[in-house]
Design an enzyme around this catalytic site. Structure first.
Site, PDB file in Angstrom:
ATOM      1  CG  HIS A  41    -123.106  37.902 106.684  1.00 37.05           C
ATOM      2  ND1 HIS A  41    -124.306  37.951 107.346  1.00 37.05           N
ATOM      3  CD2 HIS A  41    -122.853  39.171 106.266  1.00 37.05           C
ATOM      4  CE1 HIS A  41    -124.764  39.196 107.325  1.00 37.05           C
ATOM      5  NE2 HIS A  41    -123.895  39.965 106.684  1.00 37.05           N
ATOM      6  CE  LYS A  53    -131.139  40.576 102.772  1.00 40.90           C
ATOM      7  NZ  LYS A  53    -129.706  40.384 102.841  1.00 40.90           N
TER       8      LYS A  53
HETATM    9  C1  LIG Z   1    -124.771  49.369 105.581  1.00 43.02           C
HETATM   10  C2  LIG Z   1    -123.808  48.254 105.278  1.00 43.02           C
HETATM   11  C3  LIG Z   1    -123.841  47.096 106.025  1.00 43.02           C
HETATM   12  C4  LIG Z   1    -122.942  46.058 105.757  1.00 43.02           C
HETATM   13  N1  LIG Z   1    -122.927  44.960 106.569  1.00 43.02           N
HETATM   14  C5  LIG Z   1    -121.980  44.005 106.390  1.00 43.02           C
HETATM   15  C6  LIG Z   1    -121.887  42.927 107.285  1.00 43.02           C
HETATM   16  O1  LIG Z   1    -122.614  42.831 108.278  1.00 43.02           O
HETATM   17  N2  LIG Z   1    -120.958  41.935 107.044  1.00 43.02           N
HETATM   18  C7  LIG Z   1    -120.137  42.009 105.957  1.00 43.02           C
HETATM   19  O2  LIG Z   1    -119.343  41.110 105.776  1.00 43.02           O
HETATM   20  N3  LIG Z   1    -120.183  43.064 105.118  1.00 43.02           N
HETATM   21  C8  LIG Z   1    -121.080  44.055 105.308  1.00 43.02           C
HETATM   22  N4  LIG Z   1    -121.139  45.128 104.471  1.00 43.02           N
HETATM   23  C9  LIG Z   1    -120.264  45.145 103.321  1.00 43.02           C
HETATM   24  C10 LIG Z   1    -118.866  45.596 103.616  1.00 43.02           C
HETATM   25  O3  LIG Z   1    -118.845  46.718 104.475  1.00 43.02           O
HETATM   26  C11 LIG Z   1    -118.192  45.918 102.309  1.00 43.02           C
HETATM   27  O4  LIG Z   1    -118.369  44.844 101.435  1.00 43.02           O
HETATM   28  C12 LIG Z   1    -116.717  46.155 102.473  1.00 43.02           C
HETATM   29  O5  LIG Z   1    -116.468  47.130 103.444  1.00 43.02           O
HETATM   30  C13 LIG Z   1    -116.124  46.571 101.141  1.00 43.02           C
HETATM   31  O6  LIG Z   1    -114.773  46.840 101.353  1.00 43.02           O
HETATM   32  P1  LIG Z   1    -113.899  47.461 100.217  1.00 43.02           P
HETATM   33  O7  LIG Z   1    -112.519  47.404 100.690  1.00 43.02           O
HETATM   34  O8  LIG Z   1    -114.242  46.792  98.939  1.00 43.02           O
HETATM   35  O9  LIG Z   1    -114.436  48.939 100.042  1.00 43.02           O
HETATM   36  P2  LIG Z   1    -114.125  50.269 100.870  1.00 43.02           P
HETATM   37  O10 LIG Z   1    -114.076  50.027 102.300  1.00 43.02           O
HETATM   38  O11 LIG Z   1    -115.103  51.293 100.402  1.00 43.02           O
HETATM   39  O12 LIG Z   1    -112.670  50.663 100.415  1.00 43.02           O
HETATM   40  C14 LIG Z   1    -112.373  51.205  99.166  1.00 43.02           C
HETATM   41  C15 LIG Z   1    -111.268  52.210  99.362  1.00 43.02           C
HETATM   42  O13 LIG Z   1    -110.741  52.595  98.110  1.00 43.02           O
HETATM   43  C16 LIG Z   1    -110.344  53.923  98.188  1.00 43.02           C
HETATM   44  N5  LIG Z   1    -110.238  54.458  96.840  1.00 43.02           N
HETATM   45  C17 LIG Z   1    -111.219  54.561  95.921  1.00 43.02           C
HETATM   46  N6  LIG Z   1    -110.744  55.104  94.791  1.00 43.02           N
HETATM   47  C18 LIG Z   1    -109.434  55.344  94.988  1.00 43.02           C
HETATM   48  C19 LIG Z   1    -108.391  55.900  94.165  1.00 43.02           C
HETATM   49  N7  LIG Z   1    -108.634  56.293  92.944  1.00 43.02           N
HETATM   50  N8  LIG Z   1    -107.162  56.024  94.710  1.00 43.02           N
HETATM   51  C20 LIG Z   1    -106.910  55.616  95.976  1.00 43.02           C
HETATM   52  N9  LIG Z   1    -107.859  55.083  96.771  1.00 43.02           N
HETATM   53  C21 LIG Z   1    -109.100  54.941  96.296  1.00 43.02           C
HETATM   54  C22 LIG Z   1    -111.430  54.559  98.998  1.00 43.02           C
HETATM   55  O14 LIG Z   1    -110.983  55.757  99.593  1.00 43.02           O
HETATM   56  C23 LIG Z   1    -111.727  53.474 100.024  1.00 43.02           C
HETATM   57  O15 LIG Z   1    -111.028  53.648 101.223  1.00 43.02           O
HETATM   58  C24 LIG Z   1    -122.033  46.170 104.709  1.00 43.02           C
HETATM   59  C25 LIG Z   1    -121.996  47.350 103.954  1.00 43.02           C
HETATM   60  C26 LIG Z   1    -122.857  48.383 104.247  1.00 43.02           C
HETATM   61  C27 LIG Z   1    -122.759  49.654 103.486  1.00 43.02           C
END
Ligand SMILES: Cc1cc2nc3c(=O)[nH]c(=O)nc-3n(C[C@H](O)[C@H](O)[C@H](O)COP(=O)(O)OP(=O)(O)OC[C@H]3O[C@@H](n4cnc5c(N)ncnc54)[C@H](O)[C@@H]3O)c2cc1C
Ligand SMILES: Cc1cc2nc3c(=O)[nH]c(=O)nc-3n(C[C@H](O)[C@H](O)[C@H](O)COP(=O)(O)OP(=O)(O)OC[C@H]3O[C@@H](n4cnc5c(N)ncnc54)[C@H](O)[C@@H]3O)c2cc1C
Lengths: 412, 477
Positions: free
Chosen positions: B57, B258
């Site tokens: 984006h 949306k």
């Molecule tokens: C349907 C959908 C569409 C989207 N479309 C887009 C898009 O087009 N473009 C965009 O930029 N973003 C998009 N997003 C958003 C994007 O996917 C997320 O913002 C991003 O993946 C978040 O990443 P993260 O690392 O924060 O979370 P996650 O990928 O969820 O990673 C968190 C990790 O922490 C680990 N964890 C949790 N608790 C513990 C613990 N206690 N000990 C060890 N490990 C732990 C979990 O196992 C997990 O692997 C979308 C999201 C969704 C759901």
């Protein structure tokens, strides 16, 4: 998408006929073409072994050899390969056809390198596949343990009939003969089959002792990581669950038409294979199609017969005259029909093949053109959804080549 | 990559190896620090990061002035440049916000003004005729659109893997299959982390736990926000559908929510989705009959020909919503603790900027990083259709016939690519991980042809590597 640069340097070659797919259809076409002196006839097969889907069907149901002994799929496939090779066709395995470099030039990838092979005629015989879970829009959790009958066959072929490679308790979905084959294969592998679930009023499954849930659909899969059960809904509309760690999806065929579509070939509306006429010509002059690619889920013998038929058309094409694309009156369906084949009816009356969307009892069939009835009748007692019906040339006699589409109508 | 005791105590432990945690670990790897990236799952990117809409984006529609607006805008630029360098496939197809009624059309100029407030001045209003010229397969009734250049499609799997690979190559310890279950430690002293595979010690701690960020906060006695999983179901259409769609087709946000988008993917497919369903179960990544039917209904209006195409895949992801239209990032100097929470629906786009932001928050907590040094280079295997792939690369095939041996026919994945992935610095734990690294099994037959053969290759590699630990989807199916 094409890319500039030198990476794509391909060796260029030319042959007379290129057949894509060494299944029963492609092999039968190649055998007849090579025997008829069509020149260099080459069959390209992406799998490490030739024989197509039949090669993996380790069960009888593939006719008999000359001495009347029943043939299984591998036996049938082996004979088809030998016949093609004996006739002089070159059968090359491990060669993927990945695209088109021109109307009659195919791009290939193999361990020996990349090629662009030009042919005077191309026969597409890429077969069909069973729809995978997402294509069936089967909702639920993402779990291991959901597979097609084809994957079940491949698993057993590679790892042997071992339950630890498959599961403990299986449900088989589908009513066609493939469901029965899947039940027997699962049992041979030591997997308990708890139910066969079919949407039709009755099933072709004769697998002693397994409960058959007729007029019932699998509506959802459940479980975390591994399949734990399937939700099913029967005629009464009430949902219930069947516990299982394996779900085998059978039937629901879709043509392997990626290559045909990459070549810009228009599709037949119902069957989704390339649109052909009675001579199995496609919309591109010199490109032909046969077998499961035109109508999946049919017996190998029918695919092979079509392979022989396409050879006749290819020989006519090679014999000279202006190359011609598929032509004729569009053939359309009305009522619960999945597809009718061929999609174009040439000037001569030709037989039609059709398949119902769901099992029909004593269906009334009418073939019409511009509102005029060409033929009407009840050609079958029960028309199961998994077997096609052949209407001989009588049904289309009298069609006006200058008229509108020929419509095949069915009702119960 | 297991163990890690040798580096204990760590200067920084990053918990959560999603796209955000991996980006943070990679940023920290630029400094002479002992860093661990700890993840509960047996692979990186197993949470929300593997199941999203895969759009890079621009941030044109963010709430102006928010942290999210700034970080998405900066992240778009950073990731665009990084993708070119690291071999992450990106296609800058641009987006069209399509108006289907008068109300929506009337909203377009306001959206253009909002984009301008977010620093995007290149949007343009299109009339119905020009819209149809640019997007000929659009359904009837499209009245106009706002064109947003710069919106791009990207490979989310390669992005996460590139960060993780570069972090690991630059010295970060990647500790997979370790859930952090408790955090203790004397005030002023280091954090003692209990994990499902033994303890770890960290001077500074980063919470990048995605959907579980609030629960992790609670381990440190912090209570700031609560995560509500918002599910998004999506359908992936087969390759022939790619010819139907030229841009990312976005809905105009309105009172009715949306709506869904239709977008190409870098793999040459078309995506339809996502739904938006507020749930309570943080593991509810299943699809539903209603969800899929609703998508098809909306898809039929946007690009009618789409629903006639074959469906390749259906999946769902969970966004970490927190009831505020912004991220929830916080530095807690007293705890030497940083939370990167509420990374809702833009975390992929913002990831590199978020990582820089976290460095700042760590500095606020007192982390002294020392001098910066170059990261180990990384060049990822290409999974994108718009760039050369091995099956079309004569030189690669000549070098290694394995690159001419196609094992996954639907996606044209070769044995050479599978072997390379199995032997990579961040290897897959099973066939799902292999799919995200190679696309093997991701195509129209969903592995029906190749899964047994891939399983055999996987086991052969395991045997020759002499490892004994079996991954969760590495076993029998
Ligand atoms: C349907 C959908 C569409 C989207 N479309 C887009 C898009 O087009 N473009 C965009 O930029 N973003 C998009 N997003 C958003 C994007 O996917 C997320 O913002 C991003 O993946 C978040 O990443 P993260 O690392 O924060 O979370 P996650 O990928 O969820 O990673 C968190 C990790 O922490 C680990 N964890 C949790 N608790 C513990 C613990 N206690 N000990 C060890 N490990 C732990 C979990 O196992 C997990 O692997 C979308 C999201 C969704 C759901
Ligand atoms: C579970 C199951 C049970 C069956 N049971 C029976 C039975 O009992 N009796 C019976 O008569 N029939 C049975 N059949 C059906 C029978 O196998 C088919 O009718 C027959 O194989 C169709 O032949 P074909 O040549 O059209 O296609 P296929 O046999 O599918 O052959 C197509 C070939 O083309 C190759 N190919 C595709 N694309 C490319 C490409 N781009 N490049 C190179 N090669 C390519 C494929 O690898 C394949 O080998 C069964 C099928 C299945 C799946």
């Amino acid at each position: 998408m094409r890319h500039e640069g030198t990476r794509e340097e391909r060796a260029a070659r030319a042959v007379d006929v290129l057949v894509v797919g060494a299944g029963p259809a492609g092999l039968a076409a190649a055998a007849r073409l090579a025997a008829a002196g069509a020149g260099r006839v080459e069959v390209l097969e992406r799998e490490p072994e030739a024989g197509g889907a039949a090669r993996l069907c380790a069960h009888p149901g593939f006719g008999a050899d000359r001495r009347g002994r029943p043939l299984d799929g591998p036996g049938y496939a082996g004979r088809a390969v030998r016949a093609a090779v004996r006739a002089g066709a070159a059968v090359r395995t491990g060669v993927s056809v990945t695209g088109w470099a021109g109307p009659l030039v195919l791009e290939t990838t193999a361990p020996t390198g990349l090629e662009a092979v030009r042919a005077r005629a191309v026969v597409l015989a890429t077969g069909a596949r069973e729809r995978a879970r997402p294509a069936r829009l089967l909702p639920g959790t993402r779990v291991r343990g959901v597979l097609t009958a084809g994957e079940l066959q491949r698993t057993v072929a590679l790892f042997g009939p071992r339950p630890e490679r498959i599961g403990q308790r299986a449900v088989v979905a589908g009513d066609g003969p493939e469901a029965g084959h899947a039940v027997r294969l699962l049992r041979r592998a030591g997997v308990a089959v708890v139910a066969v679930v079919g949407e039709g009023p009755r099933a072709a499954v004769r697998a002693g002792g397994v409960p058959v849930l007729a007029e019932t659909a699998v509506t959802e899969v459940t479980g975390r990581g591994r399949l734990a059960g399937v939700a099913v809904r029967g005629r009464d509309g009430r949902p219930r669950t069947v516990g299982c760690d394996t779900l085998v999806l059978t039937g629901d065929w879709v043509p392997e038409h990626a290559l045909a579509r990459a070549g810009g070939l228009p599709l037949a509306p119902g069957g989704r294979g390339p649109l052909v006429d009675g001579a199995l010509r496609t919309a591109v002059p010199g490109v032909f199609a046969a077998g499961g690619l035109l109508h999946g889920g049919e017996p190998a013998a029918r695919a092979a017969a079509e392979g022989r038929a396409v050879a006749t058309a290819v020989l006519a094409h090679l014999g000279g005259g202006a190359p011609r694309a598929a032509e004729g009156l569009p053939v359309e369906t009305s009522g619960p029909l999945r597809w009718v084949h061929p999609g174009l009816l040439g000037p001569a009356p030709a037989p039609l093949l059709l398949q119902a969307e769901h099992t029909l009892v004593r269906p009334l069939l009418t073939v019409r053109q511009d509102g005029r009835v060409l033929h009407r009748g009840r050609p079958a007692g029960v028309l199961p959804a998994w077997r096609s019906l052949r209407l001989d040339a009588r049904w289309t006699r009298g069609a006006d080549p200058g008229g509108g589409p020929v419509v095949v109508d069915v009702r119960e | 990559m297991s163990g890690g005791a040798a580096d204990d105590p760590y200067d920084v432990v990053v918990v959560g190896a999603g796209v955000v945690g991996c980006a943070v670990a990679r940023a920290l790897a630029r400094y002479p620090l002992r860093v661990a990236l700890v993840e509960a799952a047996d692979d990186v990117g197993e949470g929300s990061s593997k199941a999203n809409t895969a759009i890079l984006h621009t941030g044109f529609d963010a709430v102006p002035g928010t942290l999210e607006a700034g970080l998405v805008r900066a992240g778009h630029r950073l990731l665009g440049a990084y993708a070119a360098e690291a071999g992450i496939p990106v296609e800058p197809v641009g987006a069209l916000l399509v108006a289907w009624d008068e109300e929506q059309r009337a909203a377009l100029p306001g959206l253009a003004a909002k984009a301008a407030r977010n620093g995007h001045h290149t949007t343009r209003l299109l009339g119905a005729a020009e819209l149809r010229r640019r997007e000929p397969h659009l359904g009837p009734g499209a009245l106009g659109a706002l064109a947003v250049p710069g919106e791009s499609v990207i490979c989310p799997w390669t992005t996460t893997l590139a960060y993780a690979t570069q972090a690991v190559r630059s010295g970060v310890r990647l500790l997979l299959g370790r859930r952090v279950t408790a955090v203790s430690g004397a005030p002023g002293g280091p954090h003692r982390l209990s994990t499902t595979r033994g303890p770890l010690t960290a001077r500074f701690l980063v919470n990048a736990c995605g959907l579980y960020a609030d629960r992790f906060d609670a381990l440190l006695g912090v209570q700031d926000f609560a995560v509500t999983p918002r599910r998004g179901q999506l359908l992936v259409y087969d390759k022939p559908a790619r010819a139907l769609v030229r841009h990312i087709l976005l809905p105009v946000p309105g009172p009715l929510g949306k709506g869904v988008l239709v977008a190409p993917t870098v793999y040459g497919n078309v995506l339809l989705g996502p739904t938006a369903e507020d749930l309570t179960d943080r593991t509810a990544t299943g699809t539903t009959a209603e969800g899929l039917a609703g998508l098809r209904e909306q898809g039929a209006r946007i690009v009618p020909a789409l629903v006639g195409e074959e469906v390749t895949a259906a999946y769902a992801g969970l966004r970490a919503a927190t009831g505020r239209e912004d991220y929830r990032c916080a530095a807690r100097p007293a705890l030497r603790y940083v939370t990167v929470g509420g990374i809702r629906s833009t975390g992929l786009s913002a990831s590199l900027a978020l990582a820089e932001h976290v460095l700042g928050l760590l500095a606020e907590c007192g982390l002294r990083t020392g001098p910066e040094r170059p990261l180990a280079p990384v060049r990822m295997p290409n999974l994108g259709e718009a760039f050369p792939r091995p099956y079309r690369d004569a030189a690669a095939v000549a070098r290694d016939p394995g690159f001419g041996t196609v094992v996954c026919h639907c996606e044209h994945v070769t044995r050479g690519e599978v072997r390379a992935a199995l032997a990579s610095d961040v290897p897959p734990a099973g066939l799902d991980g292999l799919r995200r690294r190679t696309r093997a099994g991701a195509g129209r037959c969903q592995g029906g042809h190749c899964r047994p053969a891939l399983q055999a290759l996987f086991e052969e590699h395991r045997r020759s590597a002499g490892r004994r630990r079996y991954g969760k989807d590495g076993g029998a199916r």
